[in-house]
Design a protein around this motif. Structure first.
Motif, PDB file in Angstrom:
ATOM      1  N   ILE A  85       0.694  -1.331   0.001  1.00  0.00           N
ATOM      2  CA  ILE A  85       0.025   0.014   0.016  1.00  0.00           C
ATOM      3  C   ILE A  85       0.983   1.047   0.057  1.00  0.00           C
ATOM      4  N   LEU A  86       0.593   2.237  -0.770  1.00  0.00           N
ATOM      5  CA  LEU A  86       1.261   3.421  -0.834  1.00  0.00           C
ATOM      6  C   LEU A  86       0.791   4.412  -0.100  1.00  0.00           C
ATOM      7  N   CYS A  87       1.448   5.458   0.536  1.00  0.00           N
ATOM      8  CA  CYS A  87       0.908   6.290   1.421  1.00  0.00           C
ATOM      9  C   CYS A  87       1.859   7.771   1.274  1.00  0.00           C
ATOM     10  N   HIS A  88       1.315   8.913   1.159  1.00  0.00           N
ATOM     11  CA  HIS A  88       2.019  10.017   1.572  1.00  0.00           C
ATOM     12  C   HIS A  88       1.142  11.232   1.973  1.00  0.00           C
ATOM     13  N   ASN A  89       1.649  12.034   2.546  1.00  0.00           N
ATOM     14  CA  ASN A  89       1.054  13.127   3.189  1.00  0.00           C
ATOM     15  C   ASN A  89       0.947  14.561   2.197  1.00  0.00           C
ATOM     16  N   HIS A  90       0.108  15.247   2.258  1.00  0.00           N
ATOM     17  CA  HIS A  90      -0.063  16.585   1.768  1.00  0.00           C
ATOM     18  C   HIS A  90       0.190  17.753   2.817  1.00  0.00           C
ATOM     19  N   PRO A  91       1.281  18.254   3.092  1.00  0.00           N
ATOM     20  CA  PRO A  91       1.422  19.489   4.083  1.00  0.00           C
ATOM     21  C   PRO A  91       0.385  20.483   3.990  1.00  0.00           C
ATOM     22  N   SER A  92      -0.209  20.640   2.750  1.00  0.00           N
ATOM     23  CA  SER A  92      -1.188  21.915   2.539  1.00  0.00           C
ATOM     24  C   SER A  92      -2.683  21.416   3.336  1.00  0.00           C
ATOM     25  N   GLY A  93      -2.558  20.202   3.492  1.00  0.00           N
ATOM     26  CA  GLY A  93      -3.933  19.895   4.287  1.00  0.00           C
ATOM     27  C   GLY A  93      -4.979  19.509   3.251  1.00  0.00           C
ATOM     28  N   GLU A  94      -4.760  19.541   1.922  1.00  0.00           N
ATOM     29  CA  GLU A  94      -5.559  19.214   0.775  1.00  0.00           C
ATOM     30  C   GLU A  94      -5.485  17.777   0.647  1.00  0.00           C
ATOM     31  N   LEU A  95      -6.728  17.134   0.346  1.00  0.00           N
ATOM     32  CA  LEU A  95      -6.986  15.936   0.175  1.00  0.00           C
ATOM     33  C   LEU A  95      -7.463  15.468  -1.189  1.00  0.00           C
ATOM     34  N   VAL A  96      -6.767  16.245  -2.082  1.00  0.00           N
ATOM     35  CA  VAL A  96      -7.261  15.699  -3.473  1.00  0.00           C
ATOM     36  C   VAL A  96      -6.126  15.401  -4.098  1.00  0.00           C
ATOM     37  N   PRO A  97      -6.116  14.107  -4.777  1.00  0.00           N
ATOM     38  CA  PRO A  97      -5.045  13.550  -5.547  1.00  0.00           C
ATOM     39  C   PRO A  97      -4.656  14.353  -6.816  1.00  0.00           C
ATOM     40  N   THR A  98      -3.437  14.899  -6.821  1.00  0.00           N
ATOM     41  CA  THR A  98      -2.754  15.491  -8.127  1.00  0.00           C
ATOM     42  C   THR A  98      -2.627  14.774  -9.345  1.00  0.00           C
ATOM     43  N   GLU A  99      -2.342  15.248 -10.465  1.00  0.00           N
ATOM     44  CA  GLU A  99      -2.227  14.421 -11.757  1.00  0.00           C
ATOM     45  C   GLU A  99      -0.762  13.695 -11.222  1.00  0.00           C
ATOM     46  N   VAL A 100       0.194  14.184 -10.767  1.00  0.00           N
ATOM     47  CA  VAL A 100       1.456  13.701 -10.396  1.00  0.00           C
ATOM     48  C   VAL A 100       1.186  12.728  -9.326  1.00  0.00           C
ATOM     49  N   ASP A 101       0.404  12.754  -8.542  1.00  0.00           N
ATOM     50  CA  ASP A 101      -0.142  11.528  -7.575  1.00  0.00           C
ATOM     51  C   ASP A 101      -0.621  10.140  -8.389  1.00  0.00           C
ATOM     52  N   LYS A 102      -1.287  10.702  -9.370  1.00  0.00           N
ATOM     53  CA  LYS A 102      -2.218   9.602 -10.075  1.00  0.00           C
ATOM     54  C   LYS A 102      -1.129   8.843 -10.975  1.00  0.00           C
ATOM     55  N   ASP A 103      -0.175   9.667 -11.538  1.00  0.00           N
ATOM     56  CA  ASP A 103       0.777   9.064 -12.537  1.00  0.00           C
ATOM     57  C   ASP A 103       1.604   8.387 -11.845  1.00  0.00           C
ATOM     58  N   ILE A 104       2.239   8.764 -10.602  1.00  0.00           N
ATOM     59  CA  ILE A 104       2.979   7.745  -9.742  1.00  0.00           C
ATOM     60  C   ILE A 104       2.421   6.591  -9.538  1.00  0.00           C
ATOM     61  N   THR A 105       1.183   6.671  -9.216  1.00  0.00           N
ATOM     62  CA  THR A 105       0.267   5.418  -9.057  1.00  0.00           C
ATOM     63  C   THR A 105       0.330   4.387  -9.974  1.00  0.00           C
ATOM     64  N   ASP A 106      -0.054   5.019 -11.232  1.00  0.00           N
ATOM     65  CA  ASP A 106      -0.278   4.329 -12.332  1.00  0.00           C
ATOM     66  C   ASP A 106       0.986   3.488 -12.836  1.00  0.00           C
ATOM     67  N   ARG A 107       2.145   4.247 -12.615  1.00  0.00           N
ATOM     68  CA  ARG A 107       3.435   3.591 -13.074  1.00  0.00           C
ATOM     69  C   ARG A 107       3.655   2.443 -12.076  1.00  0.00           C
ATOM     70  N   LEU A 108       3.575   2.546 -10.711  1.00  0.00           N
ATOM     71  CA  LEU A 108       3.974   1.493  -9.833  1.00  0.00           C
ATOM     72  C   LEU A 108       2.870   0.343  -9.888  1.00  0.00           C
ATOM     73  N   ILE A 109       1.843   0.624 -10.208  1.00  0.00           N
ATOM     74  CA  ILE A 109       0.674  -0.330 -10.357  1.00  0.00           C
ATOM     75  C   ILE A 109       1.374  -1.374 -11.592  1.00  0.00           C
TER      76      ILE A 109
END
Length: 207
Positions: A85-109
């Protein structure tokens, strides 16, 4: 950096909330030092979903943490984790996946498929709450992506799909001929493997 877990934390994971309960405590602990930077962790699981390890693999900037496949999967392979399971924090407090977050997950899948280590979920957390890619339907969506699928895998996949289509076309033609000769629908279904509804929709030649 390997996160030391207490005996109570080496639990069997049933859902995203179980992971968040542990990761929130870890984040609060690490926030004292690097509270304005993204942390990226990998949680390794045994076949029965029991936690084997939690590894901090990256400390990034205020809005990005690097997650290279080699770093993500090396410990999982060493410790024989069958799922991660992957996990990372957003220091900004925003809980919306960014395109970079999705791209990293896509690659790792996709890398996980190659090394036979399934990526079950990706959590974005803050000290207050979390979101789960799996609960949002993003894991299923990203699993359908072909962006990081190797060409040889795509070719093999398309070849299998083409063969399946040709086989189905052949079955339909055989069923059509049987139906034209007056054979009953149930028998045709049993012989060809087509459903009764599919056979009923066929029209015999000349009809």
């Amino acid at each position: 950096m390997d996160i030391k877990l207490t005996k109570a934390e080496k639990i069997k994971i049933l859902n995203a909330f179980d992971i968040y309960g542990i990761m929130q405590r870890i984040l609060l602990r690490e926030d004292k030092i690097d509270q304005d930077r993204e942390h990226f962790w990998v949680i390794g699981l045994a076949n029965n979903n029991r936690i084997l390890f939690i590894e901090l693999i990256s400390l990034g900037t205020v809005n990005r943490a690097l997650a290279e496949p080699m770093e993500v999967f090396s410990l999982a392979l060493q410790k024989r984790a069958v799922k991660i399971i992957l996990c990372h924090n957003h220091p900004s407090g925003e809980l919306v996946p960014t395109e970079v977050d999705k791209d990293i997950t896509d690659r790792l899948i996709q890398v996980g498929i190659i090394v036979n280590t399934e990526v079950l979920d990706h959590l974005i957390i803050t000290t207050e709450s979390y979101v789960s890619f799996k609960n949002m339907g993003l894991m299923e969506e990203l699993a359908e992506s072909t962006q990081y699928v190797p060409n040889y895998v795509l070719k093999e996949r398309y070849k299998k799909e083409a063969a399946a289509m040709a086989q189905r076309k052949e079955k339909l033609e055989i069923a059509r001929q049987m139906k034209a000769k007056g054979m009953d629908v149930e028998t045709i279904s049993e012989i060809t493997g087509l459903t009764v509804e599919e056979v009923k929709k066929l029209r015999g030649k000349g009809k």
